[in-house]
Design a protein around this motif. Structure first.
Motif, PDB file in Angstrom:
ATOM      1  N   ALA A  54       0.834  -1.210   0.000  1.00 41.39           N
ATOM      2  CA  ALA A  54       0.000   0.000   0.000  1.00 41.39           C
ATOM      3  C   ALA A  54       0.866   1.256   0.000  1.00 41.39           C
ATOM      4  N   TYR A  55       1.895   1.292   0.835  1.00 35.18           N
ATOM      5  CA  TYR A  55       2.766   2.462   0.875  1.00 35.18           C
ATOM      6  C   TYR A  55       3.625   2.569  -0.381  1.00 35.18           C
ATOM      7  N   PHE A  56       4.042   1.438  -0.944  1.00 35.63           N
ATOM      8  CA  PHE A  56       4.815   1.453  -2.185  1.00 35.63           C
ATOM      9  C   PHE A  56       3.977   2.010  -3.326  1.00 35.63           C
ATOM     10  N   ILE A  57       2.754   1.541  -3.457  1.00 35.57           N
ATOM     11  CA  ILE A  57       1.868   2.039  -4.515  1.00 35.57           C
ATOM     12  C   ILE A  57       1.580   3.527  -4.313  1.00 35.57           C
ATOM     13  N   GLY A  58       1.310   3.915  -3.086  1.00 35.96           N
ATOM     14  CA  GLY A  58       1.069   5.333  -2.802  1.00 35.96           C
ATOM     15  C   GLY A  58       2.266   6.198  -3.140  1.00 35.96           C
ATOM     16  N   THR A  59       3.463   5.724  -2.819  1.00 39.91           N
ATOM     17  CA  THR A  59       4.680   6.472  -3.121  1.00 39.91           C
ATOM     18  C   THR A  59       4.911   6.554  -4.626  1.00 39.91           C
ATOM     19  N   CYS A  60       4.636   5.482  -5.346  1.00 40.27           N
ATOM     20  CA  CYS A  60       4.770   5.506  -6.811  1.00 40.27           C
ATOM     21  C   CYS A  60       3.801   6.507  -7.427  1.00 40.27           C
ATOM     22  N   ILE A  61       2.570   6.514  -6.961  1.00 40.45           N
ATOM     23  CA  ILE A  61       1.587   7.481  -7.462  1.00 40.45           C
ATOM     24  C   ILE A  61       2.049   8.899  -7.149  1.00 40.45           C
TER      25      ILE A  61
ATOM     26  N   LEU B 275      -0.091  13.298   0.492  1.00 41.27           N
ATOM     27  CA  LEU B 275      -1.424  12.767   0.199  1.00 41.27           C
ATOM     28  C   LEU B 275      -1.404  11.292  -0.188  1.00 41.27           C
ATOM     29  N   PHE B 276      -0.596  10.955  -1.194  1.00 40.02           N
ATOM     30  CA  PHE B 276      -0.624   9.598  -1.733  1.00 40.02           C
ATOM     31  C   PHE B 276       0.336   8.649  -1.009  1.00 40.02           C
ATOM     32  N   GLY B 277       1.497   9.155  -0.640  1.00 38.00           N
ATOM     33  CA  GLY B 277       2.495   8.288  -0.045  1.00 38.00           C
ATOM     34  C   GLY B 277       2.291   8.024   1.429  1.00 38.00           C
ATOM     35  N   MET B 278       1.583   8.944   2.112  1.00 31.99           N
ATOM     36  CA  MET B 278       1.453   8.783   3.558  1.00 31.99           C
ATOM     37  C   MET B 278       0.005   8.684   4.037  1.00 31.99           C
ATOM     38  N   ILE B 279      -0.897   9.441   3.448  1.00 32.85           N
ATOM     39  CA  ILE B 279      -2.269   9.483   3.962  1.00 32.85           C
ATOM     40  C   ILE B 279      -3.164   8.440   3.298  1.00 32.85           C
ATOM     41  N   ALA B 280      -3.050   8.261   1.998  1.00 35.53           N
ATOM     42  CA  ALA B 280      -3.933   7.330   1.284  1.00 35.53           C
ATOM     43  C   ALA B 280      -3.868   5.893   1.816  1.00 35.53           C
ATOM     44  N   PRO B 281      -2.701   5.373   2.223  1.00 39.18           N
ATOM     45  CA  PRO B 281      -2.667   3.991   2.731  1.00 39.18           C
ATOM     46  C   PRO B 281      -3.228   3.806   4.148  1.00 39.18           C
ATOM     47  N   ILE B 282      -3.564   4.875   4.829  1.00 38.28           N
ATOM     48  CA  ILE B 282      -4.010   4.765   6.221  1.00 38.28           C
ATOM     49  C   ILE B 282      -5.272   3.920   6.382  1.00 38.28           C
ATOM     50  N   PRO B 283      -6.298   4.060   5.535  1.00 38.91           N
ATOM     51  CA  PRO B 283      -7.467   3.181   5.722  1.00 38.91           C
ATOM     52  C   PRO B 283      -7.098   1.695   5.679  1.00 38.91           C
ATOM     53  N   TYR B 284      -6.208   1.324   4.763  1.00 38.38           N
ATOM     54  CA  TYR B 284      -5.777  -0.078   4.720  1.00 38.38           C
ATOM     55  C   TYR B 284      -5.047  -0.438   6.017  1.00 38.38           C
ATOM     56  N   GLN B 285      -4.206   0.465   6.501  1.00 34.79           N
ATOM     57  CA  GLN B 285      -3.455   0.206   7.724  1.00 34.79           C
ATOM     58  C   GLN B 285      -4.404  -0.005   8.907  1.00 34.79           C
ATOM     59  N   VAL B 286      -5.460   0.766   8.971  1.00 32.90           N
ATOM     60  CA  VAL B 286      -6.441   0.617  10.055  1.00 32.90           C
ATOM     61  C   VAL B 286      -7.160  -0.728   9.954  1.00 32.90           C
TER      62      VAL B 286
END
Length: 121
Positions: free
Chosen positions: A35-42, A61-72
């Protein structure tokens, strides 16, 4: 028929019905890395779309915040799967809590830096 075996993988994950090792290593560790890898690539691909002074915005936004729902979701799954698993369950829960605290610390630092004007978003 129609029993718990008919549940989808994500419903079983959310309800803590997967083995702890699977919930932890597959969905919590590997899933978050992806999730963080994909967010960082985006974020890296979208950075040129922003003005130079705002280039940090897509990374946040994409590298740090977007993966948070998956992390939760993964954290809740591990927490529930760890129930009644003894020492390994306690260690898994400890890791979830430590990562949550680290995430709050990092985002608190980002908010503080933004408020202090150390970078512009």
């Amino acid at each position: 028929m129609g029993g718990p075996t008919d549940e989808g993988i994500f419903r079983r994950l959310w309800r803590g019905r997967l083995p702890l090792w699977d919930a932890f290593w597959t969905y919590y560790v590997l899933g978050q890395v992806l999730a963080y890898f994909i967010g960082t690539c985006i974020a890296a691909e979208s950075s040129p779309l922003f003005a130079e002074e705002h280039a940090v915005l897509p990374m946040i936004l994409f590298g740090m915040i977007a993966p948070i729902p998956y992390q939760v979701i993964a954290g809740v799954a591990v927490w529930r799967s760890a129930s009644g698993r003894g020492v390994l369950g306690l260690l898994a829960r400890l890791i979830v809590v430590v990562q949550l605290a680290a995430m709050i610390f990092v985002f608190g630092g980002l908010v503080y830096a933004a408020v202090q004007g150390q970078f512009s978003v």
